[in-house]
Design an enzyme around this catalytic site. Structure first.
Site, PDB file in Angstrom:
ATOM      1  N   LYS A  47       1.206  -3.088  -0.937  1.00  0.00           N
ATOM      2  CA  LYS A  47       2.296  -2.043  -1.355  1.00  0.00           C
ATOM      3  C   LYS A  47       1.905  -1.701  -2.793  1.00  0.00           C
ATOM      4  O   LYS A  47       2.575  -0.820  -3.155  1.00  0.00           O
ATOM      5  CB  LYS A  47       3.594  -2.604  -1.453  1.00  0.00           C
ATOM      6  N   SER A 287       3.434 -11.065   8.205  1.00  0.00           N
ATOM      7  CA  SER A 287       2.721  -9.858   9.094  1.00  0.00           C
ATOM      8  C   SER A 287       1.153 -10.010   9.118  1.00  0.00           C
ATOM      9  O   SER A 287       0.596  -9.604  10.338  1.00  0.00           O
ATOM     10  CB  SER A 287       3.056  -8.838   8.228  1.00  0.00           C
TER      11      SER A 287
END
Length: 327
Positions: A47, A287
């Protein structure tokens, strides 16, 4: 020749690829499983890429000016990236964050000087989440319309609708994978949160090789809140994208980009993340574990023998030490 960087903004991207050799041997895999280690970004997640790109795009367009506060909603990693870049550039930062994320996320954002507000504490958001049974897209729209639109001197990043999100992956993540594999990549595996990573990187890689397979992952039904299971152990940062109403899919997700999609339950994501930590000394988040779990299944298919599977490992396992991931 020496080099001294002047800002963390200069450290984003160009993350390495690592083949999980020991993991492959232990699982008798016939295909290569290679992870792109996004925790090599300055704030340990993929991110950082979108945080920097969306802030600089807003600056260039005059949407973000000196004295403004950057505002975002997030499950954690985008908030951390934005908080760090905001600090480096001299902006204030406020984040509306999902309640169930690990405590590390709250503390890291606060360490960078960011203000954290739980989504459940913002009435305009909490009511929509309750009414829609967790429709995050609808909740963000409500926040924007009923709260943020009335505030001055703010820039709402809105990662789920910001086109810079997939674009930065098309310009950086995809090309890095292509270059580091010298074009030898057969399958890309990625989880879907906002959809920016798989949409952008996938678009670039497909443009180089139309036969390349893109595999997308969403949480399984037992890992999503429901009436019978209101507080499951969730896979942080990934959300459903197929089998749901179109209006619930983030605008940043290209639902035509993937060739195959899978659901993964949290328990299987945990198992894979724990396995690679012990086999190859790589500490990854939930994830990433989900993506490795599916990559393992793909690597066992006879038709994939000898192929190279690249998994985008979104963040570090250090963000999950307060959860049940490594217990």
């Amino acid at each position: 020749m020496g080099k001294i960087n002047k800002s963390i903004t200069e450290l984003v991207g160009h993350t390495p690829l690592l083949e999980l050799v020991n993991y492959e041997q232990q699982n008798q895999l016939k295909a290569e499983v290679v992870v792109k280690l996004e925790y090599f970004n300055p704030n340990q997640s993929i991110k950082d890429r979108i945080a920097l790109a969306m802030i600089e795009d807003a600056e260039q367009k005059g949407l973000l000016k000196k004295g403004y506060t950057i505002v975002e909603t997030t499950s954690g990693n985008t908030g951390i990236g934005l908080a760090a870049i905001a600090a480096a550039k001299g902006y204030k930062f406020r984040v509306y964050i999902q309640d169930q994320v690990s405590q590390e996320r709250f503390k890291v954002i606060q360490a960078f000087g960011g203000e954290t507000i739980k989504l459940s504490e913002e009435p305009a958001v909490a009511s929509v989440l309750a009414e829609t049974k967790g429709d995050f897209v609808a909740a963000i729209k409500s926040l924007e319309e009923n709260v943020l639109s009335k505030q001055k001197n703010i820039f709402f990043v809105n990662q789920i609708a910001n086109p810079v999100n997939p674009d930065i992956h098309k310009r950086t993540t995809g090309p890095e994978i292509w270059e580091d594999t010298a074009g030898k990549i057969d399958i890309l595996v990625a989880t879907v949160g906002t959809g920016g990573t798989i949409s952008g990187a996938g678009a670039f890689l497909k443009s180089k090789n139309p036969n390349l397979q893109i595999v997308a992952i969403q949480p399984g039904p037992n890992s999503i809140p429901s009436d019978t299971n209101p507080k499951p152990e969730e896979i942080t940062g990934i959300h459903p994208f197929f089998g749901i109403a179109k209006e619930r899919v983030p605008e940043t997700m290209n639902t035509d980009i993937y060739d195959e999609a899978f659901e993964v339950e949290t328990i299987h994501a945990y198992e894979a993340a724990r396995a690679v930590a012990k086999s190859d000394g790589v500490l990854l988040g939930t994830s990433s574990g989900a993506a490795i779990h599916i990559a393992t299944k793909l690597a066992k298919r006879p038709e994939n023998s000898g192929k190279r599977i690249v998994v985008i490992a979104a963040d570090t396992g250090l963000r999950y030490l307060s959860t049940n991931l490594f217990v």
